[in-house]
Design a protein around this motif. Structure first.
Motif, short mmCIF file in Angstrom:
data_model
loop_
_atom_site.label_atom_id
_atom_site.label_comp_id
_atom_site.label_asym_id
_atom_site.label_seq_id
_atom_site.Cartn_x
_atom_site.Cartn_y
_atom_site.Cartn_z
N GLN A 50 30.83 -32.05 12.69
CA GLN A 50 31.92 -32.79 12.04
C GLN A 50 32.13 -34.17 12.65
OE1 GLN A 50 32.17 -30.05 13.84
NE2 GLN A 50 33.28 -30.81 15.63
N ASN A 51 31.57 -34.43 13.83
CA ASN A 51 31.67 -35.74 14.47
C ASN A 51 30.40 -36.57 14.29
OD1 ASN A 51 34.26 -35.15 15.59
ND2 ASN A 51 33.24 -33.94 17.19
N ASN A 52 29.50 -36.08 13.43
CA ASN A 52 28.20 -36.72 13.17
C ASN A 52 27.29 -36.71 14.40
OD1 ASN A 52 28.30 -37.38 10.41
ND2 ASN A 52 29.54 -39.21 10.83
N ASP A 53 27.55 -35.80 15.32
CA ASP A 53 26.63 -35.59 16.44
C ASP A 53 25.51 -34.66 16.01
OD1 ASP A 53 28.09 -37.20 18.19
OD2 ASP A 53 29.40 -35.52 18.76
N SER A 54 24.32 -34.87 16.53
CA SER A 54 23.14 -34.11 16.12
C SER A 54 22.97 -32.83 16.94
CB SER A 54 21.87 -34.95 16.25
OG SER A 54 21.93 -36.08 15.40
N ILE A 55 22.63 -31.76 16.26
CA ILE A 55 22.20 -30.51 16.90
C ILE A 55 20.76 -30.30 16.46
CG2 ILE A 55 22.56 -28.03 17.18
CD1 ILE A 55 25.34 -30.10 15.71
N ILE A 56 19.84 -30.34 17.40
CA ILE A 56 18.41 -30.34 17.08
C ILE A 56 17.78 -29.01 17.50
CG2 ILE A 56 16.19 -31.49 17.49
CD1 ILE A 56 17.79 -34.04 18.13
N PHE A 57 17.06 -28.39 16.57
CA PHE A 57 16.31 -27.17 16.84
C PHE A 57 14.82 -27.45 16.70
CE2 PHE A 57 20.40 -25.31 15.91
CZ PHE A 57 20.44 -24.17 16.70
N ASN A 58 14.05 -26.95 17.64
CA ASN A 58 12.59 -27.08 17.60
C ASN A 58 11.95 -25.72 17.36
OD1 ASN A 58 12.33 -29.96 18.27
ND2 ASN A 58 13.22 -29.35 20.22
N GLY A 59 10.97 -25.70 16.46
CA GLY A 59 10.31 -24.46 16.09
C GLY A 59 9.51 -23.86 17.24
N GLU A 60 9.59 -22.55 17.35
CA GLU A 60 8.85 -21.81 18.37
C GLU A 60 7.70 -21.01 17.77
OE1 GLU A 60 10.11 -21.22 22.16
OE2 GLU A 60 10.07 -23.25 21.38
N GLY A 61 7.46 -21.20 16.47
CA GLY A 61 6.35 -20.52 15.81
C GLY A 61 6.82 -19.41 14.87
N ARG A 62 5.86 -18.88 14.12
CA ARG A 62 6.11 -17.79 13.17
C ARG A 62 4.92 -16.83 13.20
NH1 ARG A 62 7.83 -18.48 6.75
NH2 ARG A 62 7.58 -16.28 6.15
N TYR A 63 5.21 -15.55 13.15
CA TYR A 63 4.12 -14.57 13.17
C TYR A 63 4.48 -13.38 12.29
CZ TYR A 63 6.70 -11.33 16.17
OH TYR A 63 7.63 -10.44 16.67
N SER A 64 3.43 -12.70 11.83
CA SER A 64 3.60 -11.49 11.03
C SER A 64 2.75 -10.38 11.65
CB SER A 64 3.16 -11.72 9.58
OG SER A 64 3.95 -12.70 8.96
N GLU A 65 3.23 -9.16 11.51
CA GLU A 65 2.42 -8.03 11.96
C GLU A 65 2.82 -6.76 11.21
OE1 GLU A 65 2.87 -6.74 15.97
OE2 GLU A 65 5.03 -7.04 16.01
N GLU A 66 1.85 -5.90 11.01
CA GLU A 66 2.09 -4.60 10.41
C GLU A 66 2.41 -3.59 11.51
OE1 GLU A 66 -1.14 -3.44 7.91
OE2 GLU A 66 -1.23 -5.39 6.89
N TYR A 67 3.24 -2.62 11.18
CA TYR A 67 3.58 -1.59 12.16
C TYR A 67 3.81 -0.27 11.43
CZ TYR A 67 8.46 -2.25 10.71
OH TYR A 67 9.61 -2.33 9.99
N GLU A 68 3.70 0.82 12.15
CA GLU A 68 3.90 2.14 11.58
C GLU A 68 5.30 2.65 11.88
OE1 GLU A 68 0.88 4.76 12.96
OE2 GLU A 68 -0.76 3.66 11.98
N TYR A 69 5.97 3.14 10.86
CA TYR A 69 7.30 3.74 11.03
C TYR A 69 7.17 5.24 10.79
CZ TYR A 69 12.19 4.91 10.48
OH TYR A 69 13.43 5.48 10.61
N THR A 70 7.39 6.03 11.83
CA THR A 70 7.28 7.47 11.74
C THR A 70 8.58 8.06 11.22
OG1 THR A 70 5.74 7.49 13.61
CG2 THR A 70 6.75 9.58 13.00
N THR A 71 8.49 8.99 10.28
CA THR A 71 9.68 9.60 9.70
C THR A 71 10.40 10.46 10.74
OG1 THR A 71 8.36 11.46 8.91
CG2 THR A 71 8.71 9.63 7.39
N PHE A 72 11.66 10.76 10.44
CA PHE A 72 12.50 11.50 11.39
C PHE A 72 11.94 12.88 11.71
CE2 PHE A 72 16.06 14.43 12.20
CZ PHE A 72 16.58 13.84 13.36
N ASN A 73 11.38 13.56 10.71
CA ASN A 73 10.84 14.90 10.94
C ASN A 73 9.39 14.86 11.41
OD1 ASN A 73 9.59 14.11 8.61
ND2 ASN A 73 10.57 15.65 7.30
N MET A 74 8.87 13.66 11.67
CA MET A 74 7.55 13.48 12.27
C MET A 74 6.42 14.00 11.41
SD MET A 74 8.30 11.99 15.17
CE MET A 74 6.88 12.16 16.22
N ASN A 75 6.64 14.10 10.10
CA ASN A 75 5.58 14.65 9.24
C ASN A 75 4.71 13.56 8.61
OD1 ASN A 75 7.37 13.59 7.43
ND2 ASN A 75 7.23 15.29 5.98
N GLY A 76 4.98 12.31 8.94
CA GLY A 76 4.18 11.24 8.38
C GLY A 76 4.72 9.88 8.79
#
Length: 209
Positions: A50-76
């Motif tokens: 609101q005072n026209n002061d800058s807040i600057i963010f620099n990117g740290e990267g982006r990544y994707s990955e697949e993962y396995e989610y096991t069901t609660f009863n552990m059957n798959g």
């Protein structure tokens, strides 16, 4: 007879091994939904307060990955995917992340997290905000979206607005984010805070890592 016995033993071993192994119940990947996050993770984001002061963010990267989610009863298990990009402010006070992920066989979710380690007058020194952003293709034209808004003298269309950000902090006096304006084309456009201050997007440019 001997050959039959050996074949029976081999078949039994295969059956036992297969019974002990979790079954793949489904594959639920993000696909084109990754476009709901417009950042590559290599940008520099500049906001004005609101005072026209800058807040600057620099990117740290982006990544994707697949993962396995096991069901609660552990059957798959389900094959799921997460896609995360993160930013850090130039003064080291704020961390910002935008995450896309699938969970079991349900629809994908888009979540924004803002963390601050800034101090307050009574000793509270951190907060974390979470908000789940409705995916454009599923919630477009619902009450979450507004057709047109002007921010720093620029017009943006189809903007998601959420006033129910979840706040985790050491105490309620910590200044924390209360309302978010987000576009699947431009990303974070504006954040309103509990102490009446605000950040508005000034520019997005290549930077970060």
């Amino acid at each position: 007879m001997k050959k039959y016995f050996i074949f029976s033993i081999t078949l039994l071993a295969i059956l036992i091994a297969s019974c002990g192994k979790n079954k793949e119940l489904g594959v639920n990947l993000l696909g084109n939904l990754k476009n709901e996050n417009p950042y590559t993770g290599n940008e520099q984001l500049i906001f004005l307060d609101q005072n026209n002061d800058s807040i600057i963010f620099n990117g740290e990267g982006r990544y994707s990955e697949e993962y396995e989610y096991t069901t609660f009863n552990m059957n798959g298990y389900y094959v799921n995917e997460k896609d995360i990009c993160s930013f850090v402010s130039s003064d080291g006070i704020y961390n910002l992340s935008i995450s896309l992920y699938t969970h079991k066989a349900t629809a994908a979710e888009l979540t924004l997290k803002l963390f601050s380690n800034s101090n307050s007058s009574d000793g509270c020194n951190s907060y974390t905000n979470y908000t789940d952003i409705p995916l454009y293709e599923n919630y477009y034209k619902t009450c979450f979206f507004i057709d047109l808004i002007s921010i720093t003298d620029k017009y943006y269309y189809d903007v998601f607005v959420d006033s129910s950000l979840v706040h985790y902090g050491e105490c309620s006096t910590v200044n924390h984010a209360e309302r978010l304006f987000y576009s699947t084309q431009y990303g974070i456009l504006k954040i309103d805070f509990s102490n009446g201050t605000t950040w508005e997007l000034e520019s997005v440019s290549l930077g970060g890592k």
